[in-house]
Design an enzyme around this catalytic site. Structure first.
Site, mmCIF file in Angstrom:
data_model
loop_
_atom_site.group_PDB
_atom_site.id
_atom_site.type_symbol
_atom_site.label_atom_id
_atom_site.label_comp_id
_atom_site.label_asym_id
_atom_site.label_seq_id
_atom_site.Cartn_x
_atom_site.Cartn_y
_atom_site.Cartn_z
ATOM 1 N N ASP A 85 0.860 -1.181 0.000
ATOM 2 C CA ASP A 85 0.000 0.000 0.000
ATOM 3 C C ASP A 85 0.898 1.234 0.000
ATOM 4 O O ASP A 85 1.683 1.443 0.927
ATOM 5 C CB ASP A 85 -0.868 -0.054 1.274
ATOM 6 C CG ASP A 85 -1.885 1.063 1.333
ATOM 7 O OD1 ASP A 85 -2.017 1.811 0.342
ATOM 8 O OD2 ASP A 85 -2.543 1.181 2.382
ATOM 9 N N ASP A 90 -3.139 2.431 -5.746
ATOM 10 C CA ASP A 90 -1.975 2.412 -4.852
ATOM 11 C C ASP A 90 -1.949 1.213 -3.911
ATOM 12 O O ASP A 90 -1.241 1.208 -2.915
ATOM 13 C CB ASP A 90 -1.940 3.707 -4.027
ATOM 14 C CG ASP A 90 -3.078 3.786 -3.028
ATOM 15 O OD1 ASP A 90 -4.203 3.397 -3.384
ATOM 16 O OD2 ASP A 90 -2.835 4.217 -1.893
ATOM 17 N N GLU A 91 -2.717 0.180 -4.226
ATOM 18 C CA GLU A 91 -2.825 -0.941 -3.299
ATOM 19 C C GLU A 91 -2.964 -2.245 -4.075
ATOM 20 O O GLU A 91 -3.721 -2.300 -5.051
ATOM 21 C CB GLU A 91 -4.118 -0.761 -2.497
ATOM 22 C CG GLU A 91 -3.970 -0.865 -1.012
ATOM 23 C CD GLU A 91 -5.343 -0.755 -0.359
ATOM 24 O OE1 GLU A 91 -5.770 -1.763 0.199
ATOM 25 O OE2 GLU A 91 -5.966 0.319 -0.431
#
Ligand SMILES: [Mg+2]
Length: 373
Positions: A20, A114-115
């Site tokens: 993350d 973003d993960e």
């Protein structure tokens, strides 16, 4: 950065990472404009009814968080730098980061820009080394930082990545899972939001350990069979959900329609062999095995039948597949009928370590294979 419990047990059932990026949007803004480094940055809609998309850690110290009305964020943190999101730039950096993940595994499930979850079970390297390498590459290639969680399933890996943010690496070994979970509030369980947490509290369950301490039957009686089982599994740190790359097949099949109808299984068998080889190749590509093999036949009168078999051991290799195919063929005597179409497929696809039954054990995966027309 801190590394907790770096020792890795020799045999992890599965090796799952959750990575993350830290305060992604504000971090990109600071990356592109170093004057902003160290300042509270709030990215989101700037109009009267705007909402916070993401806040830097400096802004979070004032109590600002995502999904908060921007007006409230302005009151809480008046000195912050307020910016509109630049999604194309975020996507560009996201692509660079995902390219780093893809170099390690194709079993990659993005949750957002973003993960992502990564399944590195097949990798000879320790999952901790992989996580370290990934974090270093992210920093070197993009200038951003990411936090990683390493564990044996998605639930624990995601919990782990959140423990030491920003720029952290946390490992939850399988044998430590229960102790790790025991004191956490029930909200930390996957699928438990505020409403469900309230319901759990009303039955006296505040912490995950209190759920784990109860027999399965109790939880099934109180919360129903399905949810009770799910709570019990997660409370014990178990989670069978697979890392699902977008586009990963639920079933694989090939079929062919003959120009002229075939009089016998012997005349069709070379095609079955080719389908089996094709199935092996495609299973191999996704590191999957098939629990169920299905034969499809259409006769000259357009009657179509399928026959399936689920051997005790899932199959991937061509000779295993053909063994099952031969059994299925024997179950379809032709009785003078001619074959117009033949097909072979695999479904109930699983990968090593997923044999154990549990949540989401693949029941629906058979759907869609050879849907009859
Ligand atoms: Mg993030």
């Amino acid at each position: 950065m801190s590394i907790r419990a770096t020792l890795i047990g020799a045999d992890w059932p599965r090796k799952i990472l959750h990575v993350d990026l830290d305060a992604f949007y504000p971090s990109v803004e600071a990356l592109d404009n170093p004057d902003l480094i160290g300042q509270p940055i709030i990215v989101g809609g700037l109009g009267r009814r705007g909402v916070v998309a993401s806040a830097s850690y400096e802004a979070r110290e004032s109590g600002v968080h995502s999904a908060m009305p921007m007006e409230r964020a302005r009151r809480l943190c008046p000195d912050a730098v307020f910016l509109r999101p630049r999604f194309s730039r975020y996507r560009e950096l996201s692509k660079q980061v995902f390219a780093i993940y893809e170099a390690w595994t194709e079993r990659l499930e993005p949750l957002s820009m973003d993960e992502a979850y990564l399944d590195v079970t097949h990798h000879i390297s320790s999952p901790v080394d992989i996580a370290k390498s990934i974090r270093a590459s992210i920093r070197r290639k993009t200038g951003l930082t990411g936090s990683a969680g390493v564990s044996t399933n998605k639930f624990l890996a995601k919990l782990a990545s959140d423990i030491d943010k920003p720029d952290g690496l946390t490992i939850i070994r399988p044998e430590d899972a229960r102790a790790f979970l025991a004191a956490l509030p029930v909200e930390k369980l996957w699928g438990v939001g505020p409403a469900n947490a309230e319901r759990l509290r009303s039955h006296g369950f505040e912490q995950i350990g209190q759920l784990a301490a109860r027999p399965l039957e109790d939880l099934e009686r109180i919360f129903g069979e399905r949810w009770g089982k799910q709570l019990w599994e997660f409370a014990h740190g178990r989670d069978c959900r697979r890392v699902e790359p977008p586009g990963e097949p639920k079933s694989i099949s090939s079929e062919t329609t003959y120009e002229s109808d075939r009089p016998s299984w012997n005349a069709v068998w070379p095609n079955i062999e080719r389908f089996a080889a094709d199935l092996e190749r495609r299973l191999e590509r996704w590191s999957l095995s098939a629990r169920t093999v299905t034969l499809k036949v259409r006769f000259q009168d357009f009657t179509t039948i399928t026959r399936s078999h689920t051997p005790s051991v899932p199959v991937r290799q061509v000779d295993e597949i053909l063994k099952v195919a031969r059994r299925l063929v024997e179950r379809v005597p032709l009785d003078g009928r001619r074959i117009r179409l033949a097909g072979l497929g695999g479904s109930n696809l699983i990968r090593p370590g997923e044999q154990a039954t549990g949540l989401d054990d693949g029941g629906p995966r058979q759907l869609g294979l050879f849907e009859l027309r």
